[in-house]
Design a protein around this motif. Structure first.
Motif, PDB file in Angstrom:
ATOM      1  N   LEU A 143      38.369  58.126  20.116  1.00  0.00           N
ATOM      2  CA  LEU A 143      37.132  57.720  19.541  1.00  0.00           C
ATOM      3  C   LEU A 143      37.775  57.346  18.157  1.00  0.00           C
ATOM      4  O   LEU A 143      38.489  58.019  17.259  1.00  0.00           O
ATOM      5  N   LEU A 195      37.509  55.883  14.233  1.00  0.00           N
ATOM      6  CA  LEU A 195      36.788  55.995  13.200  1.00  0.00           C
ATOM      7  C   LEU A 195      37.581  55.231  11.965  1.00  0.00           C
ATOM      8  O   LEU A 195      38.565  55.319  11.825  1.00  0.00           O
ATOM      9  N   ALA A 198      30.488  58.673  10.300  1.00  0.00           N
ATOM     10  CA  ALA A 198      31.402  57.919  11.200  1.00  0.00           C
ATOM     11  C   ALA A 198      31.587  58.805  12.326  1.00  0.00           C
ATOM     12  O   ALA A 198      31.713  58.480  13.456  1.00  0.00           O
ATOM     13  N   PHE A 199      31.762  60.137  12.136  1.00  0.00           N
ATOM     14  CA  PHE A 199      31.938  61.352  13.129  1.00  0.00           C
ATOM     15  C   PHE A 199      30.939  61.267  14.102  1.00  0.00           C
ATOM     16  O   PHE A 199      30.944  61.237  15.192  1.00  0.00           O
ATOM     17  N   LYS A 201      28.556  59.190  14.561  1.00  0.00           N
ATOM     18  CA  LYS A 201      28.172  58.149  15.255  1.00  0.00           C
ATOM     19  C   LYS A 201      29.111  58.024  16.661  1.00  0.00           C
ATOM     20  O   LYS A 201      28.664  57.491  17.641  1.00  0.00           O
ATOM     21  N   ALA A 202      30.391  58.385  16.359  1.00  0.00           N
ATOM     22  CA  ALA A 202      31.401  58.186  17.532  1.00  0.00           C
ATOM     23  C   ALA A 202      31.126  59.165  18.300  1.00  0.00           C
ATOM     24  O   ALA A 202      31.450  58.730  19.547  1.00  0.00           O
ATOM     25  N   TYR A 260      38.601  64.731  23.441  1.00  0.00           N
ATOM     26  CA  TYR A 260      38.840  63.490  22.987  1.00  0.00           C
ATOM     27  C   TYR A 260      39.917  63.416  21.805  1.00  0.00           C
ATOM     28  O   TYR A 260      40.045  64.483  21.520  1.00  0.00           O
ATOM     29  N   LEU A 308      40.392  61.758  18.157  1.00  0.00           N
ATOM     30  CA  LEU A 308      39.915  61.079  17.129  1.00  0.00           C
ATOM     31  C   LEU A 308      41.062  60.534  16.254  1.00  0.00           C
ATOM     32  O   LEU A 308      41.868  60.835  16.189  1.00  0.00           O
TER      33      LEU A 308
END
Length: 95
Positions: free
Chosen positions: A4, A6, A20-21, A23-24, A54, A56
């Motif tokens: 993911l 950002l 941002a987090f 949304k991801a 996941y 980041l």
């Protein structure tokens, strides 16, 4: 592991990091903006559309504004702490 991305190039405030987090991971609108809420949604789960595992990836970290730098650093530390407890989450910071 799912990645993911950002993009930190526009982050100027704490809320920019949260946004941002959120949304991801497809967080719900009611998601709390504190680290206890982040722990719940990442480690406990069943909150966000995208669940662990996941990785980041924060890109353009050298462009993060002064108002968001501390939050970004604390967020990275939090992800490391969550991972150290055995949660399948990783984070990478790129310039």
């Amino acid at each position: 592991m799912r990645e993911l991305v950002l993009d930190g190039s526009t982050w100027q405030t704490r809320d920019d990091v949260y946004d941002a987090f959120f949304k991801a991971v497809g967080a719900p609108e009611w998601h709390g903006r504190n680290f206890n809420a982040l722990i719940d949604s990442i480690e406990t789960g069943d909150i966000n559309t995208i669940e662990v595992p996941y990785k980041l990836i924060i890109k353009n970290s050298d462009s993060i504004g002064e108002g968001a730098r501390r939050m970004t650093s604390d967020f990275v530390d939090l992800i490391h702490e969550i991972a150290a407890r055995g949660c399948p989450v990783e984070i990478e910071v790129q310039k």
